[in-house]
Write an enzyme that holds these catalytic residues in place. Sequence first.
Site, mmCIF file in Angstrom:
data_model
loop_
_atom_site.group_PDB
_atom_site.id
_atom_site.type_symbol
_atom_site.label_atom_id
_atom_site.label_comp_id
_atom_site.label_asym_id
_atom_site.label_seq_id
_atom_site.Cartn_x
_atom_site.Cartn_y
_atom_site.Cartn_z
ATOM 1 N N HIS A 86 3.390 -8.233 0.930
ATOM 2 C CA HIS A 86 2.911 -6.971 0.358
ATOM 3 C C HIS A 86 2.837 -7.102 -1.148
ATOM 4 O O HIS A 86 3.788 -7.551 -1.790
ATOM 5 C CB HIS A 86 3.851 -5.810 0.719
ATOM 6 N N ASP A 165 5.416 9.045 4.971
ATOM 7 C CA ASP A 165 4.963 8.387 3.749
ATOM 8 C C ASP A 165 3.514 8.747 3.428
ATOM 9 O O ASP A 165 3.160 8.949 2.268
ATOM 10 C CB ASP A 165 5.108 6.868 3.857
ATOM 11 N N ARG A 172 2.337 12.597 -4.156
ATOM 12 C CA ARG A 172 2.758 11.888 -5.372
ATOM 13 C C ARG A 172 1.561 11.532 -6.223
ATOM 14 O O ARG A 172 1.611 11.577 -7.451
ATOM 15 C CB ARG A 172 3.532 10.625 -4.988
ATOM 16 N N SER A 187 8.550 3.873 0.056
ATOM 17 C CA SER A 187 7.200 3.996 0.603
ATOM 18 C C SER A 187 6.746 2.648 1.175
ATOM 19 O O SER A 187 6.288 2.555 2.323
ATOM 20 C CB SER A 187 6.265 4.458 -0.522
ATOM 21 N N LYS A 191 6.959 1.316 5.591
ATOM 22 C CA LYS A 191 5.793 0.844 6.351
ATOM 23 C C LYS A 191 6.014 -0.578 6.866
ATOM 24 O O LYS A 191 5.669 -0.912 7.989
ATOM 25 C CB LYS A 191 4.541 0.910 5.473
HETATM 26 N N1 URA Z 1 2.177 1.191 -2.596
HETATM 27 C C1 URA Z 1 2.715 1.977 -1.628
HETATM 28 O O1 URA Z 1 2.496 1.782 -0.435
HETATM 29 N N2 URA Z 1 3.518 2.991 -2.018
HETATM 30 C C2 URA Z 1 3.811 3.245 -3.301
HETATM 31 O O2 URA Z 1 4.541 4.153 -3.574
HETATM 32 C C3 URA Z 1 3.228 2.415 -4.298
HETATM 33 C C4 URA Z 1 2.420 1.388 -3.912
#
Ligand code: URA
Length: 428
Positions: A86, A165, A172, A187, A191
């Site tokens: 990621h 999320d 946000r 966040s 995931k």
């Molecule tokens: N990527 C995400 O999935 N969440 C965040 O808060 C910032 C970047």
Amino acid sequence: MTEPFDAVEVIAAKRDGHRLDDARIDWVVDAFTRGVVAPEQMSALAMAILLNGMDRAEIARWTAAMIASGERMDFSGLSRPTADKHSTGGVGDKITLPLAPLVAACGVAVPQLSGRGLGHTGGTLDKLESIPGWRADLTNERVVAQLEDVGAVICAAGSGLAPADKKLYALRDVTGTVEAIPLIASSIMSKKIAEGTGALVLDVKVGSGAFMKHLDQARELAETMVALGTDAGVSTVALLTDMSTPLGRTAGNAVEVAESVEVLAGGGPRDVVDLTLALAREMVTAAGRGDVDPADALADGRAMDVWRRMIAAQGGDPDAPLPTPRETHVLTAPGDGVLTRLDALAVGVAAWRLGAGRSGPGEQVQAAAGVVLHAKPGEQVRAGQPLIELHTDTPERFARAMEALDGAFEIGGDAPEAPESVVLARVD
Ligand code: URA
């Protein structure tokens, strides 16, 4: 149903600098997902978290509550180990495209559930959708079948994964609360843990084109995420990598696909190749296949073979010509010298304004929009030579893109000290 807590009491506790206990965290995340805690209340709580922070135990509980808001995927039935990567988001960050097939070619399955771009950072799915016929939406069953058959999947995360999320991120984004380390870490990790990968390598970007502008902030974010992953049983490491200048020589959609295919064919810009290999080595090692060298799978064409099968399995034609822009505009070098600076954020904003990204959810992006860089920092340029090439289907966008590039680069007498590597540090 009688609610055990009151949202105002939870907001006020964080506003006044107290820690939230497990029961309150579980409740507020669940009640927000159910629509009982109102968006304006969750926005206020997000701002209180941004201002007053959370300790590690609070972040871990918040992450667990977001995971519990939805489904969890299970790859334990696959015949090979899984590893995912990621990135916290950058400009020209096309690394997922060559990386997923490369790691699959090393015997590790890669379930890369990705997102679309918002703002100046590009989205992996938007890039891949420039390949004629390619589809991002797969059922969970198709994801598992493709992982077994091809070894790599890059697709949209299903709506069942961490729905809390999805709701919170949308808030946000419009309340100035994206840049809170507890909220970013929970966040991303909710995931990734819900996705069910066995190993995870985080690429935490640092610099003008990243959320984290400074190394110490990026390190704190990386340490928080590595601890969350490790505690959840996911073998997790992070690389902190430079995002002060764009990665590679392209930013946009089809242009980034073309550059990724160059890497898979054994060419491509040095920084993209180096970062792809560095992340691939971490992924295969974290998945227990440290005996395999990804450089071999890149050099002998195995990674390219997996790329072609991965694209075809999702309806894409790997041989189809990529879309070309209706209009191009070239910015030339104003003088002779060395390109000493080329700002990542400015290039990202220019690509976005040309139509490569969207300004609101649901907007269409242009497959052919983007930026091609004819020089990178440290390279010699001559007055009048092409420096930055802008691509779009809608030429009325050129003016705003050029505004973004105003002051974005410098040409000087001396070459800047070249960083040894795009990888600045490692956290495990
Ligand atoms: N990527 C995400 O999935 N969440 C965040 O808060 C910032 C970047």
